[in-house]
Design a protein around this motif. Sequence first.
Motif, mmCIF file in Angstrom:
data_model
loop_
_atom_site.group_PDB
_atom_site.id
_atom_site.type_symbol
_atom_site.label_atom_id
_atom_site.label_comp_id
_atom_site.label_asym_id
_atom_site.label_seq_id
_atom_site.Cartn_x
_atom_site.Cartn_y
_atom_site.Cartn_z
ATOM 1 N N VAL A 177 -29.143 31.857 20.338
ATOM 2 C CA VAL A 177 -30.222 30.940 19.984
ATOM 3 C C VAL A 177 -31.206 30.862 21.148
ATOM 4 C CG1 VAL A 177 -30.807 28.620 19.228
ATOM 5 C CG2 VAL A 177 -28.609 29.618 18.570
ATOM 6 N N ASN A 178 -32.463 31.120 20.879
ATOM 7 C CA ASN A 178 -33.497 31.118 21.914
ATOM 8 C C ASN A 178 -34.011 29.695 22.136
ATOM 9 O OD1 ASN A 178 -35.713 31.472 23.545
ATOM 10 N ND2 ASN A 178 -36.510 33.228 22.439
ATOM 11 N N LEU A 179 -33.843 29.182 23.360
ATOM 12 C CA LEU A 179 -34.259 27.811 23.681
ATOM 13 C C LEU A 179 -35.306 27.781 24.796
ATOM 14 C CD1 LEU A 179 -30.686 26.208 23.802
ATOM 15 C CD2 LEU A 179 -32.230 26.303 21.855
ATOM 16 N N GLU A 180 -36.041 28.847 24.965
ATOM 17 C CA GLU A 180 -36.906 29.014 26.127
ATOM 18 C C GLU A 180 -37.885 27.865 26.354
ATOM 19 O OE1 GLU A 180 -38.814 32.754 25.828
ATOM 20 O OE2 GLU A 180 -37.042 33.905 26.409
ATOM 21 N N LEU A 197 -31.942 27.671 15.092
ATOM 22 C CA LEU A 197 -30.712 28.295 14.615
ATOM 23 C C LEU A 197 -31.030 29.368 13.570
ATOM 24 C CD1 LEU A 197 -27.706 27.759 15.306
ATOM 25 C CD2 LEU A 197 -27.568 26.439 13.207
ATOM 26 N N LYS A 198 -31.996 29.077 12.694
ATOM 27 C CA LYS A 198 -32.382 30.047 11.673
ATOM 28 C C LYS A 198 -32.980 31.304 12.298
ATOM 29 C CE LYS A 198 -33.309 26.657 8.005
ATOM 30 N NZ LYS A 198 -34.361 26.004 7.169
ATOM 31 N N ASN A 199 -33.608 31.150 13.461
ATOM 32 C CA ASN A 199 -34.261 32.281 14.126
ATOM 33 C C ASN A 199 -33.366 32.933 15.185
ATOM 34 O OD1 ASN A 199 -36.605 31.814 12.615
ATOM 35 N ND2 ASN A 199 -37.429 30.398 14.145
ATOM 36 N N ALA A 200 -32.083 32.591 15.189
ATOM 37 C CA ALA A 200 -31.167 33.152 16.196
ATOM 38 C C ALA A 200 -31.132 34.675 16.109
ATOM 39 C CB ALA A 200 -29.769 32.574 15.997
ATOM 40 N N GLU A 201 -30.989 35.306 17.279
ATOM 41 C CA GLU A 201 -31.038 36.762 17.366
ATOM 42 C C GLU A 201 -29.636 37.361 17.208
ATOM 43 O OE1 GLU A 201 -32.475 37.231 21.280
ATOM 44 O OE2 GLU A 201 -34.478 36.443 20.861
ATOM 45 N N ASP A 202 -29.528 38.381 16.359
ATOM 46 C CA ASP A 202 -28.281 39.135 16.274
ATOM 47 C C ASP A 202 -28.084 39.931 17.553
ATOM 48 O OD1 ASP A 202 -27.261 38.622 13.576
ATOM 49 O OD2 ASP A 202 -29.102 39.604 12.913
ATOM 50 N N VAL A 203 -26.831 40.029 17.981
ATOM 51 C CA VAL A 203 -26.519 40.839 19.159
ATOM 52 C C VAL A 203 -25.955 42.161 18.680
ATOM 53 C CG1 VAL A 203 -25.223 40.971 21.293
ATOM 54 C CG2 VAL A 203 -26.047 38.764 20.490
ATOM 55 N N ASP A 204 -26.580 43.251 19.089
ATOM 56 C CA ASP A 204 -26.192 44.579 18.637
ATOM 57 C C ASP A 204 -24.784 44.923 19.088
ATOM 58 O OD1 ASP A 204 -27.615 47.918 19.006
ATOM 59 O OD2 ASP A 204 -26.335 47.028 17.468
ATOM 60 N N ALA A 205 -23.971 45.381 18.186
ATOM 61 C CA ALA A 205 -22.555 45.642 18.477
ATOM 62 C C ALA A 205 -22.329 46.755 19.473
ATOM 63 C CB ALA A 205 -21.820 45.956 17.175
ATOM 64 N N ASP A 206 -23.275 47.683 19.636
ATOM 65 C CA ASP A 206 -23.039 48.795 20.571
ATOM 66 C C ASP A 206 -23.278 48.403 22.025
ATOM 67 O OD1 ASP A 206 -25.771 48.670 20.875
ATOM 68 O OD2 ASP A 206 -26.176 50.592 19.914
ATOM 69 N N MET A 207 -23.647 47.100 22.243
ATOM 70 C CA MET A 207 -23.782 46.537 23.585
ATOM 71 C C MET A 207 -24.999 47.052 24.353
ATOM 72 S SD MET A 207 -21.329 44.385 23.911
ATOM 73 C CE MET A 207 -21.231 44.086 25.655
ATOM 74 N N TYR A 208 -25.761 47.987 23.792
ATOM 75 C CA TYR A 208 -26.874 48.549 24.540
ATOM 76 C C TYR A 208 -27.910 47.497 24.884
ATOM 77 C CZ TYR A 208 -31.147 51.075 25.596
ATOM 78 O OH TYR A 208 -32.293 51.513 26.202
ATOM 79 N N TRP A 209 -28.302 46.730 23.852
ATOM 80 C CA TRP A 209 -29.313 45.690 24.070
ATOM 81 C C TRP A 209 -28.835 44.657 25.066
ATOM 82 C CZ3 TRP A 209 -29.020 40.447 23.066
ATOM 83 C CH2 TRP A 209 -30.234 39.745 23.142
#
Length: 217
Positions: A177-180, A197-209
């Motif tokens: 969740v971005n709270l900047e 919460l609706k705008n929360a970012e998915d974390v890419d499973a391959d860990m690259y991001w």
Amino acid sequence: IETIQKINLPLEFISLCNKHLPLHSKAPLEYLKRRNISKKQILKWKIGYCREGRYAGRIIIPSIDNDGDCNYFIARSYIGHDRRYLNPPCGRDIIFNSLVVDWDEPVVLVEGVFDAIVVGDNAIPILGSTLREDSRLFQALAIHDTPVFVALDSDAEKKAYWIIKSLMKYDLEVKKVNLEEYEDIGSMTQNVFVQKLKNAEDVDADMYWLEKQLKSI
């Protein structure tokens, strides 16, 4: 043999959930009102205060375990103590309010209890900005395979990413969740956080991001 922590609330604890309150409850109620905490939230979180004793001048928010017993409590000053929080003499390796956690639904991890009050249902304060893999909370998330929203304060970005990285080692579904724009969740309204919460970012499973973000901090 695992020992289950049980503690007593301060003897001087006065519940703000009572129908008839003493006159000196006005100050703690005004403090909670300034923090946009409603009567409904006071009832839900079983909030009280102490007027005398070690925790005099402090809001008390208890943590209730699966057996309905108190296993921790937060004591936050409402009269301007130099030390805002005064922890009880016990460990913090607990799941705050585990009695009401639904492990089959997404959990929102936040730093403090006042943040959790703003978030609402299924918010768990980690009582700080770190979450060890051997902690009860982390293990419960892994065992139940619970989806997790990580919503730490904006000044704890690096710690948030390390928590995300640890969670993903166990193949948990994680969103950040971005709270900047805000100092912390406690300074938001519930409606504002719901949008975050609706705008929360998915974390890419391959860990690259994630690795890329860690290197840039």
